[in-house]
Scaffold this active site. Structure first.
Site, short mmCIF file in Angstrom:
data_model
loop_
_atom_site.label_atom_id
_atom_site.label_comp_id
_atom_site.label_asym_id
_atom_site.label_seq_id
_atom_site.Cartn_x
_atom_site.Cartn_y
_atom_site.Cartn_z
CB CYS A 1 -0.75 8.17 2.18
SG CYS A 1 -1.63 7.91 3.74
CG HIS B 1 3.12 3.60 3.71
ND1 HIS B 1 3.37 4.67 2.87
CD2 HIS B 1 1.79 3.71 4.03
CE1 HIS B 1 2.27 5.38 2.72
NE2 HIS B 1 1.30 4.84 3.40
#
Lengths: 386, 386
Positions: free
Chosen positions: B83, B332
């Protein structure tokens, strides 16, 4: 910009390592490189890898491997550029150290392929091509290279047998490389009669996949006070891309990205092709060896196979290639391959290539090709005795 | 080492872009960034992305995107760090330009997630964790964060409701951000009664996935003759890793890699936490916002939620966070998130954040977290008017 050297190298054999995980393979290569350099610490890790997400459901490889080898808390990322991921990782390590931001970096190339089914590997390799405009139409990665080879033979009048020397030379050189995947000498007859994969590419035109890892430790030249080995500097480093889809290229028989990256590397190193002592090129398929030799200025356009036929590519030839087996016989653990090429070049330049030693090797070139020539990274390494 | 500036920024809305492919999203962000900088050319492309191989069967993203946007033949690679891939790509671009090897670089973060099934996305996200020692035991990525949050609440005596301000603030800030995924104001009551995902993490503790791309153009400061906007320099940049598996950490409630990278960035920029005007942190889950604030020196250990409860994190507070919605409400799109954080920070520093503007914003910090705190990249940006 600081000048950088390759201070340590490490590798595992390329094989079906069913007893070793990806992190174990990478760890082995890294620890070998650190040991070779007589170091225990390093500031950053660049992992060259293409397919770990698809084949072993593992991303975040930088963290995974840094953690595993005990280099806890260091900066660590994965670099992906299809089959040129390995050399791309080396280039990122080089830039990090050159910038002065990082004082020492390991680039490790690693791929774990043989635990997956063949069809899964074929699908994973196809992610190097254009998923929307090539792969969905059913063309595999071998298929794309077969189309290029067929057109090449048609345009320039070569027969399939004319490519035999590339594979024969690679297999011969691999016999005495303990880290190579294949150790079988092959004949022209065997080459000609090998099982067809995608016409005109047969089994002996294609490199085998495999599991493996190779690593290099890169440090600034000016940080070294003494060193027991001849210094190996990175004298040239460049990368370029091309259209991802082969059909988008004006000339699919010319590796434009190879030409661009090689020209830049020559310029940086201040050398011409004639001064390159040997060339670790990307012979994933025999056609790629021919195209790479042409784009880098070792052969005229359409004349690559001649260098095989006249013996120039052998260990005693004018421009030895695949000196430790190349992709064809050392093997092609995809994301690791570009680092293997550099590790093998360092062995040659140091004079540590044993039975495979090229005499008086001082300047080496490596070229790692991603996709069907769509992403290419070229390095020139130089031995400095001073 | 050359000082570098962010000369151009671009982004797409975070959304379910069923009508746009990954290359189209990335292209839109890149062309926006070039237009913003009034440039047409760039020397290299760094793509932050985590899951394209698994979710859309496409690797070789550097080539794919460079080709698509017409930046043909430039150097181009993908950078992956779970991430934190986005900020890792920015950092690679920064090092390339700092080294002097590259004169201008685009870092683009892109992720295409909503075409895949939910279970496929969950499996792909889990590749950030340890496949052999976490994922095979059935723990999902939300599950790992839930374990951390539960232990945190137990150790420090916080109730679930105490985390509400993180989500409420993020949602409030996203309402006026046209590029945000969610535009709904939420209440304490809605937060408390949201659907449970993995106890104690409920739907309003978790950030939504999405499709999106964000890009920055990085050039050397000394290459600029004139500029119409206030200059935004990268004053600090650092990355660190931790154990990939949460269970291997001595203290799973302390983000060691956040602390290390933040301390390095503070030192490079010559600032203290008190001088940071706002902080774009990685609120993938509300617990991560608390842990990030603590590890970076904005709150005492175990006291992160207090900054939510006392209003410090709001746009007028002492240390505003998620000023344009954060991961929680801007969304996200994994590999893109770290670049969104930097793009949004540049908007704030330039005074172009419209209704979301932080007054007198001169120094910004961004922190992008990969895995369960296992790979963390921190940047400090500074506005220079001189």
């Amino acid at each position: 910009m600081r000048e950088v050297v390759i201070l340590g190298i490490g590798q595992t054999p390329v094989d079906e390592h069913w007893d070793k995980s990806l992190r174990e393979l990478a760890g082995e290569a890294i620890l070998n490189a650190l040991k070779d350099a007589q170091r225990e610490e390093v500031d950053a890790l660049y992992v060259g890898n293409m397919m770990s997400g698809i084949l072993i459901q593992q991303e975040n490889l930088g963290t995974l491997i840094a953690d595993w080898v005990g280099l806890r808390h260091i900066e660590a990322v994965k670099v992906e550029a299809a089959c040129s991921s390995g050399a791309a990782a080396v280039r990122q390590a080089l830039m990090a150290v050159s910038s002065g931001i990082i004082d020492s970096a390991i680039a490790v190339g690693v791929e774990k392929m043989t635990d997956a089914k063949g069809t899964e590997v074929t699908a994973a390799l196809a992610t190097a091509a254009d998923a929307d405009y090539e792969t969905t139409h059913g063309v595999s990665f071998v298929g794309l290279n077969a189309l290029i080879m067929q057109r090449y033979m048609y345009e320039y009048g070569w027969k399939h047998a004319d490519f035999a020397p590339f594979s024969i030379n690679a297999h011969l050189n691999a016999i005495t490389n303990p880290n190579a995947r294949l150790h079988e000498k092959i004949s022209e007859k065997e080459y000609a009669s090998a099982k067809m994969i995608a016409y005109p590419i047969n089994l002996l035109d294609a490199s085998p996949i495999g599991d493996g890892a190779a690593a290099v430790l890169i440090v600034p030249k000016d940080s070294l006070r003494h060193n027991h080995k001849p210094l190996i500097t990175i004298a040239g480093s460049a990368a370029a891309s091309d259209t991802i889809a082969v059909h988008d290229r004006k000339d699919p028989l010319w590796l434009k990205a190879a030409e661009i990256s090689a020209q830049k590397a020559y310029q940086q190193a201040g050398v011409t092709p004639q001064e390159i002592d040997f060339f670790e090129l990307h012979d994933a398929f025999s056609i790629m060896a021919a195209l790479s030799l042409e784009a880098c200025g070792f052969a005229e356009r359409g004349q690559g196979p001649r260098l095989g036929l006249d013996g120039s590519i052998t260990r005693n030839g004018k421009i030895p290639i695949a000196t430790l087996g190349g992709l064809k016989a050392r093997g092609h653990p995809v994301g690791a391959t570009g680092v293997y090429q550099i590790v093998e070049s360092v062995l040659q330049l140091r004079g540590e290539a044993a039975e495979n030693q090229i005499s008086k090797a001082r300047i080496a070139m490596t070229q790692n090709i991603g996709g069907s020539g769509s992403n290419i990274v070229t390095h020139i390494l130089r031995r400095e005795d001073g």
